[in-house]
Motif scaffolding. Structure first.
Motif, mmCIF file in Angstrom:
data_model
loop_
_atom_site.group_PDB
_atom_site.id
_atom_site.type_symbol
_atom_site.label_atom_id
_atom_site.label_comp_id
_atom_site.label_asym_id
_atom_site.label_seq_id
_atom_site.Cartn_x
_atom_site.Cartn_y
_atom_site.Cartn_z
ATOM 1 N N CYS A 122 39.303 58.559 -37.393
ATOM 2 C CA CYS A 122 39.850 59.251 -36.226
ATOM 3 C C CYS A 122 41.365 59.343 -36.343
ATOM 4 O O CYS A 122 41.988 58.588 -37.078
ATOM 5 N N TYR A 149 43.063 59.678 -33.217
ATOM 6 C CA TYR A 149 43.350 59.590 -31.800
ATOM 7 C C TYR A 149 42.829 58.246 -31.286
ATOM 8 O O TYR A 149 42.129 57.507 -32.003
ATOM 9 N N VAL A 164 40.719 56.266 -28.187
ATOM 10 C CA VAL A 164 39.842 56.315 -27.028
ATOM 11 C C VAL A 164 40.055 55.047 -26.213
ATOM 12 O O VAL A 164 40.797 54.147 -26.619
ATOM 13 N N GLN A 165 39.392 54.940 -25.080
ATOM 14 C CA GLN A 165 39.692 53.843 -24.169
ATOM 15 C C GLN A 165 39.341 52.480 -24.756
ATOM 16 O O GLN A 165 40.064 51.502 -24.548
ATOM 17 N N ASN A 183 47.311 60.707 -21.196
ATOM 18 C CA ASN A 183 46.367 61.713 -21.678
ATOM 19 C C ASN A 183 46.460 62.972 -20.823
ATOM 20 O O ASN A 183 45.604 63.263 -19.986
ATOM 21 N N GLY A 234 40.198 62.572 -22.815
ATOM 22 C CA GLY A 234 39.683 61.238 -23.105
ATOM 23 C C GLY A 234 40.126 60.727 -24.451
ATOM 24 O O GLY A 234 39.641 59.677 -24.889
ATOM 25 N N ARG A 235 41.055 61.421 -25.103
ATOM 26 C CA ARG A 235 41.558 61.030 -26.420
ATOM 27 C C ARG A 235 43.079 61.160 -26.423
ATOM 28 O O ARG A 235 43.609 62.253 -26.168
ATOM 29 N N ARG A 287 33.986 61.076 -15.196
ATOM 30 C CA ARG A 287 33.433 61.088 -16.551
ATOM 31 C C ARG A 287 32.019 60.523 -16.538
ATOM 32 O O ARG A 287 31.664 59.712 -15.699
ATOM 33 N N PRO A 344 34.009 63.416 -22.838
ATOM 34 C CA PRO A 344 35.274 63.841 -22.219
ATOM 35 C C PRO A 344 35.071 65.042 -21.340
ATOM 36 O O PRO A 344 34.146 65.828 -21.518
#
Length: 570
Positions: free
Chosen positions: A221, A223, A225-226, A269, A274-275, A357, A569
């Motif tokens: 990746c 990016y 994410v949470q 963000n 979400g990224r 979400r 997302p």
């Protein structure tokens, strides 16, 4: 043709008709045949014997001072660029075109100059602009010297603070550095593995944002994410002096981590994907706040992301609304917020999935604590870009990117009914609409866009007018000039969210000090100071639904009881 209908010419049919007329002329046919013969035998000056069609006319005599060299065969007639020529004028028209055709053919054989794009310097640096002044070998040598102080040249999590300083990073990068080098698998990091990892980062990542993303992101990746923030935030909870009182109350680690994570995505963000990308992290103030963690011992001073007081307020508000204590609230629970100040139509829009979400909202009609964090911050501070986008998404019923007059009237109808029930005369919709249009000043008549609301600086007044009855009445008691004066004020003034959190925190602490129970009979269970940790632990032992967080990396950010949610997302 039907009566009253105006005859409209069809341009393409007329052009096709003229082209067919030109193509059917005898002179055009001879020209095309001659060109075809020249293409098949470019070295032949005249058609071969036995050809069916003789040339249209003898070749024109060479003019004095012609550009063609001696002995150069003249080309055939060129195709006309415009209207067709008649046989009478064709020889005169073809004569001067021979030399022009020769020049064009010669230019095509010349090599093309190099493309101008080859000389354009690089201007896009997704991983930061490379710095020529960075001495990688000197940094690696300093890191190796730091590892030499540790037994067997292996650094544990407690030693990563010194390693972070040797790398030139803030102190609280130690967690990402440790996990980025694979330290969670063996409990320590060897000098060789860490040097190989950091050298690769120095060669590929040229600013702090790219380095931070590379350390936390999952393989493959580019990016975050949470879930990628959990190791970093867990280290902050374990080691920051301002959270030392929370260290032994591990039941609330996941709640605090969830709150901070949602606040990070709320502010950083900006794409709502979400990224978090390097570009978004670079434009935000998150890394500056991470650096301040080392300098500020009072975690509550970092109000943008890490404040424990803000977490305390958010969680207590959620607990008041969560009547069955399943860590999920439905529309009825959310409607009780602030004494039913928000209209039911807006509550329904929140639960429609416009700003939440996952699929739980659609399946069960409930939202999680993570979604409540976004709701509460957006409700109490409607001046930030994210909150304006939040409420715009809710009011945009058809999702066309603009608020129509129908959508405004849809929400205002309930406001009128609620005002009538309070024996307050409601302003007619037409008059209210004129006021709102004067306030927003949309660029397109009859449509209010997101850009219009962000530009007007009074979006909070606009939104409260249509779905928050308490704040609408509060705004009505103040003059518009004072609203503009407040919006134009500059300086380090507290935001609406910071004011709300400070006021609510003082109330909650006063209630806890006085021993006042909450409405459901449950004492306030969280304490922001170390002296009250004993009072914090006693209710925890009586609450079986609170579970200690699972091992690091498995903290559920959207729900705490279930792990089968499909998080997609927006």
């Amino acid at each position: 043709m039907p009566p009253g209908k105006v005859l409209q010419p069809v341009l393409k049919m007329k052009v096709d008709e003229l082209f067919l007329c030109w193509l059917s002329e005898a002179g055009t046919q001879r020209m095309l045949q001659d060109c075809l013969r020249r293409i098949q035998a470019p070295g032949r000056e005249h058609p071969a014997a036995g050809d069916a069609e003789p040339p249209a006319a003898p070749p024109a005599a060479p003019r004095p001072g012609a550009l063609d060299p001696p002995g150069t065969p003249g080309p055939g007639p060129a195709l006309p660029l415009g209207a067709a020529c008649s046989p009478r004028t064709a020889p005169h028209a073809r004569g001067p075109r021979r030399s022009a055709g020769t020049r064009v053919q010669t230019l095509k054989q010349e090599p093309l100059p190099p493309a101008t794009s080859q000389s354009i310097p690089t201007f896009y640096f997704p991983r930061g602009r490379p710095q020529d002044s960075v001495n990688v070998d000197a940094i690696i040598s300093k890191i190796e010297g730091t590892f030499a102080q540790f037994p067997q040249e292996r650094a544990s999590m407690d030693d990563m603070g010194l390693v972070a300083k040797a790398c030139g990073c803030p102190l609280y990068w130690k967690g990402p550095l440790f996990y980025g080098a694979g330290g969670e698998r063996t409990g320590s990091v060897s000098v060789h593995k860490f040097v190989a990892m950091w050298r690769k980062i120095l060669h590929n990542c040229h600013d702090d944002a790219a380095k931070f993303v590379h350390l936390l992101m999952s393989p493959g990746c580019n990016y975050l994410v949470q879930g990628d923030f959990v190791p970093f935030l867990q280290d902050v909870v374990n080691t920051h002096p301002g959270l030392s009182f929370l260290k032994e109350a591990s039941e609330f680690h996941s709640r605090y981590i969830t709150t901070v994570t949602q606040r990070i995505f709320y502010a950083v963000n900006r794409s709502w994907s979400g990224r978090i990308t390097c570009a978004e992290l670079r434009r935000s103030s998150f890394l500056q706040n991470v650096a301040l963690l080392e300098e500020e011992a009072d975690i509550n001073q970092l109000t943008e992301f890490f404040s424990y007081e803000h977490f305390y307020v958010i969680y207590c508000k959620f607990w008041e609304l969560d009547s069955d204590h399943d860590l999920l609230i439905d529309a009825h629970d959310l409607a009780r917020h602030n004494d039913h100040a928000i209209s039911t139509k807006m509550i329904d829009r929140i639960f429609s999935g416009a700003v939440t979400r996952g699929r739980r909202v659609q399946k069960e009609g409930k939202i999680s604590y993570a979604d409540f964090v976004w709701f509460l911050i957006s409700e109490e501070d409607k001046k930030t870009p994210t909150s304006i986008e939040y409420w715009f998404r809710c009011m945009d019923l058809d999702g066309d990117g603009a608020l129509s007059m129908f959508e405004l009237e849809y929400f205002y109808e309930e406001q009128c009914r609620r005002l009538d029930s309070m024996a307050i005369e409601a302003l007619p919709f037409q008059d209210c609409l004129c006021q709102m249009l004067d306030l927003v000043k949309p660029r397109t008549e009859g449509r209010i866009t997101l850009q219009d609301l962000k530009r007007c600086q009074l979006a909070h007044v606009f939104f409260d007018t249509f779905f928050n009855i308490e704040k609408y009445l509060e705004h009505e008691q103040r003059e518009q000039l004072s609203l503009l004066r407040d919006s134009d004020s500059s300086g380090p003034e507290l935001s609406d969210w910071e004011k709300y959190a400070a006021e609510e925190y003082d109330i909650l602490v006063a209630e806890e000090a006085a021993g006042e129970p909450w409405e459901d009979g449950f004492e306030a269970e969280l304490s922001p100071v170390e002296q009250k940790l004993g009072a914090l632990r006693s209710p925890l032992a009586q609450r079986p639904f609170f579970e200690a967080p699972s091992p690091l990396g498995a903290v559920d950010l959207y729900q705490f009881a279930r792990g089968d949610e499909d998080l997609s997302p927006l």
